[in-house]
Design an enzyme around this catalytic site. Structure first.
Site, PDB file in Angstrom:
ATOM      1  N   SER A   1       0.834  -1.214   0.000  1.00 27.12           N
ATOM      2  CA  SER A   1       0.000   0.000   0.000  1.00 27.12           C
ATOM      3  C   SER A   1       0.862   1.255   0.000  1.00 27.12           C
ATOM      4  CB  SER A   1      -0.865  -0.010   1.266  1.00 27.12           C
ATOM      5  OG  SER A   1      -1.458   1.246   1.485  1.00 27.12           O
TER       6      SER A   1
ATOM      7  N   TYR B   1      -1.995  -1.564  11.145  1.00 26.65           N
ATOM      8  CA  TYR B   1      -2.272  -2.021   9.777  1.00 26.65           C
ATOM      9  C   TYR B   1      -1.156  -1.570   8.830  1.00 26.65           C
ATOM     10  CZ  TYR B   1      -3.809  -1.435   5.002  1.00 26.65           C
ATOM     11  OH  TYR B   1      -3.835  -1.424   3.635  1.00 26.65           O
TER      12      TYR B   1
ATOM     13  N   LYS C   1       2.083  -3.704   6.552  1.00 27.95           N
ATOM     14  CA  LYS C   1       2.463  -3.626   5.132  1.00 27.95           C
ATOM     15  C   LYS C   1       3.976  -3.430   5.012  1.00 27.95           C
ATOM     16  CE  LYS C   1      -1.566  -4.157   3.243  1.00 27.95           C
ATOM     17  NZ  LYS C   1      -1.873  -5.471   2.639  1.00 27.95           N
TER      18      LYS C   1
ATOM     19  N   LEU D   1     -14.091   5.992   1.430  1.00 24.15           N
ATOM     20  CA  LEU D   1     -14.931   7.031   0.828  1.00 24.15           C
ATOM     21  C   LEU D   1     -15.989   6.492  -0.154  1.00 24.15           C
ATOM     22  CD1 LEU D   1     -15.540  10.033   0.403  1.00 24.15           C
ATOM     23  CD2 LEU D   1     -13.722  10.076  -1.333  1.00 24.15           C
TER      24      LEU D   1
HETATM   25  C1  UD1 Z   1      -7.101   4.136   3.931  1.00 27.51           C
HETATM   26  C2  UD1 Z   1      -5.833   3.884   4.665  1.00 27.51           C
HETATM   27  C3  UD1 Z   1      -4.876   3.150   3.785  1.00 27.51           C
HETATM   28  C4  UD1 Z   1      -5.480   1.855   3.361  1.00 27.51           C
HETATM   29  C5  UD1 Z   1      -6.803   2.092   2.688  1.00 27.51           C
HETATM   30  C6  UD1 Z   1      -7.451   0.728   2.568  1.00 27.51           C
HETATM   31  C7  UD1 Z   1      -5.569   5.759   6.250  1.00 27.51           C
HETATM   32  C8  UD1 Z   1      -4.755   6.940   6.611  1.00 27.51           C
HETATM   33  N1  UD1 Z   1      -5.234   5.135   5.136  1.00 27.51           N
HETATM   34  O1  UD1 Z   1      -6.795   5.016   2.857  1.00 27.51           O
HETATM   35  O2  UD1 Z   1      -3.700   2.874   4.499  1.00 27.51           O
HETATM   36  O3  UD1 Z   1      -4.606   1.173   2.492  1.00 27.51           O
HETATM   37  O4  UD1 Z   1      -7.648   2.921   3.475  1.00 27.51           O
HETATM   38  O5  UD1 Z   1      -8.694   0.804   2.038  1.00 27.51           O
HETATM   39  O6  UD1 Z   1      -6.495   5.432   6.937  1.00 27.51           O
HETATM   40  N2  UD1 Z   1     -13.244  10.419   3.542  1.00 27.51           N
HETATM   41  C9  UD1 Z   1     -14.279  11.273   3.848  1.00 27.51           C
HETATM   42  N3  UD1 Z   1     -15.433  10.752   4.342  1.00 27.51           N
HETATM   43  C10 UD1 Z   1     -15.613   9.404   4.548  1.00 27.51           C
HETATM   44  C11 UD1 Z   1     -14.551   8.522   4.224  1.00 27.51           C
HETATM   45  C12 UD1 Z   1     -13.368   9.061   3.724  1.00 27.51           C
HETATM   46  O7  UD1 Z   1     -14.164  12.483   3.688  1.00 27.51           O
HETATM   47  O8  UD1 Z   1     -16.687   8.997   5.027  1.00 27.51           O
HETATM   48  C13 UD1 Z   1     -11.998  10.964   2.977  1.00 27.51           C
HETATM   49  C14 UD1 Z   1     -10.777  10.699   3.823  1.00 27.51           C
HETATM   50  O9  UD1 Z   1     -10.597  11.699   4.781  1.00 27.51           O
HETATM   51  C15 UD1 Z   1      -9.682  10.671   2.753  1.00 27.51           C
HETATM   52  C16 UD1 Z   1     -10.387  10.158   1.506  1.00 27.51           C
HETATM   53  O10 UD1 Z   1     -11.772  10.334   1.747  1.00 27.51           O
HETATM   54  O11 UD1 Z   1      -9.254  11.975   2.505  1.00 27.51           O
HETATM   55  C17 UD1 Z   1     -10.111   8.700   1.235  1.00 27.51           C
HETATM   56  O12 UD1 Z   1     -10.380   7.966   2.413  1.00 27.51           O
HETATM   57  P1  UD1 Z   1     -10.397   6.366   2.444  1.00 27.51           P
HETATM   58  O13 UD1 Z   1     -11.256   5.862   1.353  1.00 27.51           O
HETATM   59  O14 UD1 Z   1     -10.725   5.957   3.844  1.00 27.51           O
HETATM   60  O15 UD1 Z   1      -8.909   5.962   2.072  1.00 27.51           O
HETATM   61  P2  UD1 Z   1      -7.523   6.414   2.756  1.00 27.51           P
HETATM   62  O16 UD1 Z   1      -7.729   6.969   4.090  1.00 27.51           O
HETATM   63  O17 UD1 Z   1      -6.785   7.225   1.759  1.00 27.51           O
END
Ligand code: UD1
Length: 345
Positions: free
Chosen positions: A129, A154, A158, A205
């Site tokens: 990752s 986690y 990795k 997200l």
């Molecule tokens: C996360 C993990 C990453 C992992 C991946 C696995 C962290 C810091 N990173 O990636 O190590 O490999 O998941 O799936 O946790 N967001 C919102 N609202 C939501 C959900 C997310 O605004 O309800 C935003 C988050 O703040 C982020 C972006 O969407 O900026 C992507 O989030 P997400 O899909 O959770 O992925 P990562 O956090 O990048």
């Protein structure tokens, strides 16, 4: 069956594992899946068969079970390679139950590599990752960037698993390995038959977006609009899961065909483009015509501000490039969400 050979896919009923299984079968490989169904559903095997016309052989057991794994290898002495996805992957959960994460993610890796040594299996692709880079000092980030202290157990698993693989290969074992550092996989297969299937409330997200659009979640929260980015929300390199799946075929074939330059190699797997959370939301709204109920809230602990991949090395070495747009990612994720909800028993 006349195939290009047998590939073991661990975690093959999971999100990325199932898409990779489909691509492997499409390319003429015979796929064997080991999965303990701890975070996936058995019906995914039926769906893979529906898409490809071929049913992968499914072994339901836990990779922590060394004696079961050993008999699996004895039953299948002719494996061409292993693509290892099986792992626990929720960042927040890993902070609450670190020992589970360390045992589950590290010991299974050790068991597989010991099995490979014993049974003379040569080729291994590991699911890593971009989290290993933390917040990079320079963007886009390439494979030579320093590894940063992990933010969670986690993330640490990795990093350690990359080292376990590298050290095992370095110790003279007849194993070749590629670690693929994924950026943010989203989207689903064009058929709408397989996709991301989080249990409970999604952390990531895109599943949160599609569940909000479907009416399962009332409101999407955007974690922060005060970051140092053009619109203030975080930036990630979102990659279509089918593009990502295809990168695994290219990686395992690089090893099988002895095209690797080193016995341990690492590649970034992203598109090379960064999109903000708000841009993803707007892509979803534009392509589906659905207005999302969202609100800006405070930052989420542990989130990095921005990251996207330098894909130059991966593109050149693997001869692979992500092809699908952010709109295709949104649309396919939405098709899967609706299809799954409408056909759910
Ligand atoms: C996360 C993990 C990453 C992992 C991946 C696995 C962290 C810091 N990173 O990636 O190590 O490999 O998941 O799936 O946790 N967001 C919102 N609202 C939501 C959900 C997310 O605004 O309800 C935003 C988050 O703040 C982020 C972006 O969407 O900026 C992507 O989030 P997400 O899909 O959770 O992925 P990562 O956090 O990048």
């Amino acid at each position: 069956m006349n195939t290009k050979g047998k590939i073991l896919v661990t975690g093959g009923t999971g999100y990325i594992g199932s898409h990779t299984t489909v691509e492997l079968i499409n390319q003429g490989y015979e796929v064997l899946i080991i999965d303990n169904l701890s975070n996936s559903e058995a019906f995914i095997i039926d769906r893979i068969e529906q898409i490809t016309g071929i049913r992968p052989k499914f072994y339901e057991f836990d990779l922590l079970d060394q004696s079961r794994l050993s008999s699996f290898f004895e039953e299948n002495p002719d494996l061409k390679g292993i693509i290892h996805f099986a792992a626990a992957k929720a960042v927040g959960e890993s902070v609450d139950i670190p020992l589970h994460y360390y045992r589950n993610n590290l010991v299974t890796m050790i068991n597989l590599l010991e099995g490979m040594k014993q049974h003379k299996i040569e080729n291994f692709v590991f699911s890593s990752s971009c989290t290993v880079y933390g917040q990079p000092d320079k963007l886009p980030v390439n494979e030579h960037a320093p590894i940063k202290p992990a933010e969670s157990p986690y993330g640490y698993t990795k990093q350690v698993n990359e080292n376990i693989l590298k050290d095992t290969i370095g110790s003279g074992a007849a194993i070749k390995g590629i670690a693929l550092r994924y950026f943010n996989p989203i989207g689903a297969h064009d058929s709408g038959l397989i996709g991301e299937l989080p249990r409970g409330v999604p952390n990531n997200l895109m599943p949160f977006i599609t569940q909000t659009a479907y009416g399962i979640r009332e409101q999407l929260r955007v974690f922060g609009d005060d970051y140092n980015t053009p619109d203030g929300s975080c930036i990630r390199d979102y990659i279509h899961v089918v593009d990502l799946a295809k990168a695994h075929i290219v990686a395992i074939e690089r090893l099988i065909q002895h095209n690797n330059k080193n016995n341990f190699e690492v590649f970034n797997i992203g598109t090379g483009n960064g999109f903000s959370v708000l841009e993803v939301i707007h892509s979803f709204e534009k392509t589906t015509g659905i207005k999302l109920n969202y609100k800006i809230v405070g930052r989420r602990a542990g989130d990095i501000e921005q990251i996207w991949a330098d894909t130059t090395i991966g593109n050149q070495e693997l001869g692979w490039k992500a092809e699908r747009s952010i709109d295709e990612m949104s649309l396919s994720a939405w098709k899967w969400e609706q299809n799954y909800r409408n056909t759910k028993q």
